[in-house]
Write an enzyme that holds these catalytic residues in place. Structure first.
Site, short mmCIF file in Angstrom:
data_model
loop_
_atom_site.label_atom_id
_atom_site.label_comp_id
_atom_site.label_asym_id
_atom_site.label_seq_id
_atom_site.Cartn_x
_atom_site.Cartn_y
_atom_site.Cartn_z
N TYR A 18 0.81 -1.22 0.00
CA TYR A 18 0.00 0.00 0.00
C TYR A 18 0.85 1.27 0.00
CZ TYR A 18 -3.33 -3.56 1.60
OH TYR A 18 -4.09 -4.70 1.74
N HIS A 19 1.85 1.30 -0.88
CA HIS A 19 2.72 2.47 -0.98
C HIS A 19 2.78 3.02 -2.40
CE1 HIS A 19 5.05 0.50 2.61
NE2 HIS A 19 3.94 1.10 3.00
#
Length: 562
Positions: free
Chosen positions: A469-470
């Site tokens: 989730y980056h």
């Protein structure tokens, strides 16, 4: 309602809340902060241990999904993004990692002049109040509280994991956000006083009553309004009405790596083919808008635990009630931590100057929704290569602001990314086999010892890898003569006036770590630029680089391996 402001900031997330605070501090400028989501006043956001709940909520998460990804078995990979005050800092895992100094020197090498580590460090420090006080690397008086949670006191497995890394020949680091990132040590989190420290709590809430700040939640920005090539406002949807707000100085996009390029594209700014396919009238062709999408992938190494010390015994309803009650009344205990209290950063091969693999250690074997992975006790380590070479894209599919975009990360499209995963699996297995783990390490649940050859590793990774989730890089910073750059070194959109993008989408390359800290730093740095204030002086400090990095993957041979 006043409809004209000096500055309009789109997005009240990790960057937008910082800018709202800093741009209104003097009282000289009127600022409108627009946020599509609502309030962040929810106990499940504030309680660190409950981090899986807001991320799973449609109220607080946009819930994007990628297109079928060709190299991960055509799976659609979820891409959570925060919706509400605080943005993704209100739903993330609260891990505070700045990245390695080499990451920001890499930015400068890619054309982001003035964004080296020496330039960025003063702004990391300005943002932060570190639990152990200020030093050459850490801040002591900033808005953002950063702590070590329970400082590894709640579970013996944290220390065991760090000891295993040292036995495997890696350094021990006391502060990976300081002099030495490389090695094994305690992990830091955006938690203060036992409560999630989102940018809403740290930067926005304390200044909400300023007369020159207007915050409008539940306001969806459709597009930017232009006079010629100058941004003069934004068109929004609020409570069923179409409204236009005017900006006399600047419009600043801080909507994040997914939404910022979408807003640009809906406004007629981007690749001509994307705009044409979506039925959008081109205003300004910028081929790089929505390109250069990067992300981190991770897998969970899971093990049975031979001793009843893991957090799996705390996953029942009664235990959760007791944890929640203690947190509610005292803001202490297991409710006051994200449970990622030990970590590591290592280099996967000789010839790398800085780490490219990151570990988050969790003293439980559980799924991301907080449920147990199996009966009994267990633990897991989240791990993945952090410097991917594969690049994806984001493209709007129509001019409708509520239409989902086309997101394709193109995970594992580059051969070097596949090779990095093979090294990652084998190095992790070696670390977990060290003597320090013997009294606790049971059977390897996943990947499982049957996954060992290159082909077996490749197959398992494709089937099981998940996003960390980056997402970042979709409005990349670069030189003005760089055809794929979207913003210049002051985050101004190239070829347009009075329009900036200030969020993780401007990253030229993804740092070696979680991206929230770097996003906050970017906003702090850009606040000075926007206001015309003097930049903080560059800070040249020593950074530990392995002396034999060119020829050795680690400095010391393992003490022993099972």
């Amino acid at each position: 309602m006043n409809k004209t402001f000096d500055y309009i900031i789109v997005g009240a997330g990790s960057a937008g809340c910082v800018l709202a605070n800093r741009l209104t501090a003097s009282g000289e400028h009127s600022v409108l902060l627009l946020e599509a989501g609502g309030s962040d006043r929810n106990i499940l956001i504030q309680m660190p241990t409950a981090l899986s709940y807001p991320m799973a909520s449609k109220t607080y998460n946009w819930g994007y999904n990628s297109e079928p990804e060709p190299s991960v078995d055509n799976r659609q990979i979820t891409c959570p993004r925060g919706k509400g005050l605080g943005g993704t800092s209100s739903i993330n895992g609260m891990v505070y990692v700045r990245g390695h100094a080499c990451d920001f020197d890499e930015w400068e090498a890619h054309g982001a002049t003035g964004w080296s580590y020496a330039d960025c460090l003063p702004y990391f420090k300005r943002a932060e109040t570190w639990q152990n006080g200020e030093n050459d690397y850490r801040g002591g008086t900033g808005p953002l509280g950063v702590s070590g949670g329970n400082n590894m006191q709640s579970n013996p497995l944290y220390k065991v994991f760090i000891d295993a890394g040292v036995e495997a020949g890696y350094p021990r680091t006391g502060d990976y956000n300081g002099h030495c990132q490389e090695g094994f040590g305690p992990m830091h989190m955006t938690v203060r006083g036992g409560v999630r420290e989102s940018t809403s709590r740290a930067y926005l809430r304390p200044v909400m009553k300023r007369s020159n700040l207007t915050v409008l939640p539940k306001t969806l920005v459709d597009k930017i309004v232009f006079e010629g090539k100058r941004a003069v406002g934004v068109a929004v949807r609020r409570k069923g009405r179409d409204i236009t707000f005017s900006a006399t100085k600047e419009v600043i996009l801080s909507a994040g790596s997914i939404a910022s390029p979408m807003i640009l594209q809906r406004s007629g700014i981007g690749p001509g083919t994307v705009l044409k396919a979506a039925g959008v009238e081109p205003l300004h062709t910028l081929p790089g808008v929505g390109q250069n999408l990067q992300d981190h992938l991770e897998i969970y190494f899971q093990f049975h635990c031979k001793q009843p010390v893991s957090l799996n015994k705390k996953l029942g309803l009664f235990s959760k009630f007791l944890i929640g009650a203690r947190w509610f009344f005292f803001k202490t205990g297991l409710g006051a931590t994200n449970h990622f209290e030990a970590c590591a950063f290592i280099r996967s091969e000789a010839g790398l100057k800085s780490p490219d693999i990151q570990y988050h250690f969790l003293p439980a074997a559980m799924r991301y929704d907080g449920t147990a992975s199996f009966d009994g006790h267990g633990f897991q380590v989240h791990v993945g290569p952090n410097k991917p070479k594969s690049r994806g894209h984001i493209a709007i599919t129509s001019a409708d602001p509520v239409a989902d975009p086309n997101i394709l990360f193109n995970y594992l499209q580059h051969e070097e990314d596949i090779a990095a995963w093979r090294r990652c699996i084998r190095l992790t297995r070696e670390i977990m086999a060290q003597p320090a783990m013997d009294a606790y390490r049971g059977n390897e649940i996943q990947p499982g010892l049957g996954v060992s050859s290159d082909e077996e590793i490749d197959t398992w990774v494709r089937a099981n890898v998940e996003s960390a989730y980056h997402p970042c890089g979709t409005c990349r910073m670069g030189r003005g003569d760089d055809a794929k750059a979207v913003v210049d070194t002051e985050c101004s959109v190239i070829g347009l006036e009075d329009l900036r993008v200030v969020d993780a989408s401007m990253f030229p390359t993804v740092p070696n770590g979680n991206i929230n800290a770097a996003t906050i730093m970017v906003a702090e740095k850009m606040a000075d630029v926007i206001l015309g204030a003097a930049k903080l002086p560059r800070q040249n400090v020593p950074i530990w680089i392995a002396p034999n990095w060119a020829s050795k993957q680690r400095e010391n041979a393992p003490m022993q391996s099972n």
